[in-house]
Write a protein that holds these residues in place. Structure first.
Motif, PDB file in Angstrom:
ATOM      1  N   SER A   1       0.831  -1.195   0.000  1.00 59.73           N
ATOM      2  CA  SER A   1       0.000   0.000   0.000  1.00 59.73           C
ATOM      3  C   SER A   1       0.867   1.246   0.000  1.00 59.73           C
ATOM      4  O   SER A   1       1.871   1.305   0.706  1.00 59.73           O
ATOM      5  CB  SER A   1      -0.911   0.010   1.234  1.00 59.73           C
ATOM      6  OG  SER A   1      -1.840   1.066   1.177  1.00 59.73           O
TER       7      SER A   1
ATOM      8  N   ASN B   1      -4.851   2.988   1.030  1.00 57.67           N
ATOM      9  CA  ASN B   1      -6.094   2.391   0.545  1.00 57.67           C
ATOM     10  C   ASN B   1      -6.064   0.862   0.605  1.00 57.67           C
ATOM     11  O   ASN B   1      -6.993   0.226   1.112  1.00 57.67           O
ATOM     12  CB  ASN B   1      -6.382   2.848  -0.888  1.00 57.67           C
ATOM     13  CG  ASN B   1      -6.905   4.271  -0.958  1.00 57.67           C
ATOM     14  OD1 ASN B   1      -7.399   4.797   0.029  1.00 57.67           O
ATOM     15  ND2 ASN B   1      -6.788   4.893  -2.113  1.00 57.67           N
ATOM     16  N   SER B   2      -5.007   0.280   0.073  1.00 56.24           N
ATOM     17  CA  SER B   2      -4.921  -1.190   0.043  1.00 56.24           C
ATOM     18  C   SER B   2      -4.743  -1.767   1.438  1.00 56.24           C
ATOM     19  O   SER B   2      -5.208  -2.878   1.727  1.00 56.24           O
ATOM     20  CB  SER B   2      -3.772  -1.626  -0.865  1.00 56.24           C
ATOM     21  OG  SER B   2      -4.004  -1.212  -2.196  1.00 56.24           O
ATOM     22  N   LYS B   3      -4.099  -1.022   2.310  1.00 60.64           N
ATOM     23  CA  LYS B   3      -3.954  -1.452   3.705  1.00 60.64           C
ATOM     24  C   LYS B   3      -5.317  -1.466   4.394  1.00 60.64           C
ATOM     25  O   LYS B   3      -5.637  -2.391   5.159  1.00 60.64           O
ATOM     26  CB  LYS B   3      -3.005  -0.510   4.436  1.00 60.64           C
ATOM     27  CG  LYS B   3      -2.753  -0.868   5.890  1.00 60.64           C
ATOM     28  CD  LYS B   3      -1.782   0.108   6.526  1.00 60.64           C
ATOM     29  CE  LYS B   3      -1.525  -0.228   7.991  1.00 60.64           C
ATOM     30  NZ  LYS B   3      -0.565   0.730   8.603  1.00 60.64           N
TER      31      LYS B   3
ATOM     32  N   ASN C   1       2.284  -7.223   5.460  1.00 58.00           N
ATOM     33  CA  ASN C   1       2.733  -6.078   4.668  1.00 58.00           C
ATOM     34  C   ASN C   1       4.069  -6.450   4.036  1.00 58.00           C
ATOM     35  O   ASN C   1       5.047  -6.679   4.748  1.00 58.00           O
ATOM     36  CB  ASN C   1       2.871  -4.857   5.581  1.00 58.00           C
ATOM     37  CG  ASN C   1       3.304  -3.606   4.841  1.00 58.00           C
ATOM     38  OD1 ASN C   1       3.740  -3.660   3.690  1.00 58.00           O
ATOM     39  ND2 ASN C   1       3.208  -2.463   5.503  1.00 58.00           N
TER      40      ASN C   1
ATOM     41  N   GLY D   1      -3.254  -4.813  -3.802  1.00 54.19           N
ATOM     42  CA  GLY D   1      -2.420  -3.622  -3.910  1.00 54.19           C
ATOM     43  C   GLY D   1      -3.035  -2.629  -4.876  1.00 54.19           C
ATOM     44  O   GLY D   1      -4.062  -2.910  -5.510  1.00 54.19           O
ATOM     45  N   PRO D   2      -2.429  -1.475  -5.020  1.00 51.81           N
ATOM     46  CA  PRO D   2      -2.964  -0.435  -5.902  1.00 51.81           C
ATOM     47  C   PRO D   2      -2.617  -0.695  -7.364  1.00 51.81           C
ATOM     48  O   PRO D   2      -1.689  -1.441  -7.678  1.00 51.81           O
ATOM     49  CB  PRO D   2      -2.255   0.826  -5.400  1.00 51.81           C
ATOM     50  CG  PRO D   2      -0.928   0.314  -4.909  1.00 51.81           C
ATOM     51  CD  PRO D   2      -1.218  -1.029  -4.296  1.00 51.81           C
TER      52      PRO D   2
ATOM     53  N   THR E   1      -6.894  -2.011  -5.864  1.00 56.62           N
ATOM     54  CA  THR E   1      -7.558  -0.775  -5.451  1.00 56.62           C
ATOM     55  C   THR E   1      -7.239   0.319  -6.459  1.00 56.62           C
ATOM     56  O   THR E   1      -6.101   0.457  -6.918  1.00 56.62           O
ATOM     57  CB  THR E   1      -7.103  -0.329  -4.047  1.00 56.62           C
ATOM     58  OG1 THR E   1      -5.682  -0.198  -4.006  1.00 56.62           O
ATOM     59  CG2 THR E   1      -7.528  -1.347  -2.997  1.00 56.62           C
TER      60      THR E   1
END
Length: 256
Positions: free
Chosen positions: A11, A15-17, A38, A56-57, A87
């Motif tokens: 992340s 957002n992804s977290k 992570n 993940g983004p 994301t």
């Protein structure tokens, strides 16, 4: 029966977290134990799991290479079920986002769900506009239900329609070009307002590629930027400037 799973994520702005945490909560409501991993903090898996969630983004239509490389190196070749989530600011999933799903399939994993989850826009200083507070709150409020549906579908074996024949060569070339552009992105665009900087070095410590060095409020960027923008968004005092101008960052914790 699935009893133990892992949410493995990368992340930038958070957002992804945030989505990883919601996955953990939704599975644990159903008495499925979940660890959150992570990839910036862990060098590999410390135990075995019944299944995985990867997320993940999207950077130039791809999950960041730092993430896919970690998965390729650390996830064993085995027939286990998994979820892949991306994301991004848009609200639609592109059938072209199959790079990680194809990588996992080659490892023998069974990708049950491959999907995208809309999150607030965090790339808005150059080409796009920042979402309003109302838009941010609305998008974030929809995320838990989206994750709940994904978890339910996964456990009920309701599968995504994944087109593994979809060519990803062109997408990879676009992403490779993006990485070349991004190498000097921070060096070209970012600087520090010393009147705001508190020398906390969060930007230095949290940079996933060790691209930043802070020395008494003086910031230096090398040529290893990947465009994740963690530094400019995570700065607690908004001291990082974009093209020498103040920047209003997106801080997800202000909305959740």
């Amino acid at each position: 029966m699935l009893k133990n799973g892992a949410v493995i994520f990368f992340s930038g702005t958070g957002n992804s977290k945030y989505i990883a945490k919601i996955f953990k909560e939704e599975f644990e409501k159903l008495n499925v134990n979940m660890d959150i991993i992570n990839i910036e903090k862990e060098t590999g898996l410390k135990k075995e799991y019944d299944f995985y969630v990867f997320g993940g983004p999207i950077h130039a239509e791809m999950l960041p290479r730092i993430f896919t490389d970690w998965v390729s190196k650390n996830i064993p070749n085995e027939h286990k079920k998994c979820i892949v989530y991306h994301t991004l600011a848009g609200d639609k999933h592109s059938e072209g986002r199959v790079y990680l799903a194809k990588l996992l399939k080659k490892k023998g994993l069974d990708v049950v769900i491959n999907t995208s989850i809309q999150m607030p826009n965090n790339y808005y200083h150059k080409f796009f506009k920042r979402d309003t507070d109302e838009q941010i709150k609305k998008v974030l409020s929809l995320a838990p239900n989206k994750v709940k549906v994904i978890v339910t579908d996964f456990l009920n074996e309701k599968r995504s329609d994944i087109n593994y024949k979809k060519l990803t060569v062109g997408t990879k070339l676009v992403y490779d070009s993006f990485l070349i552009y991004a190498k000097k992105y921070a060096k070209r665009n970012f600087s520090v307002d010393k009147s705001k900087c508190i020398n906390c070095k969060i930007c230095e410590h949290e940079c996933p590629t060790k691209n930043i060095v802070m020395d008494e409020k003086n910031i230096e960027f090398y040529n290893k930027c990947i465009g994740c923008e963690k530094c400019i968004h995570r700065c607690p005092t908004n001291a990082i400037l974009f093209k020498d101008e103040p920047f209003t960052p997106y801080k997800i914790e202000d909305y959740i």
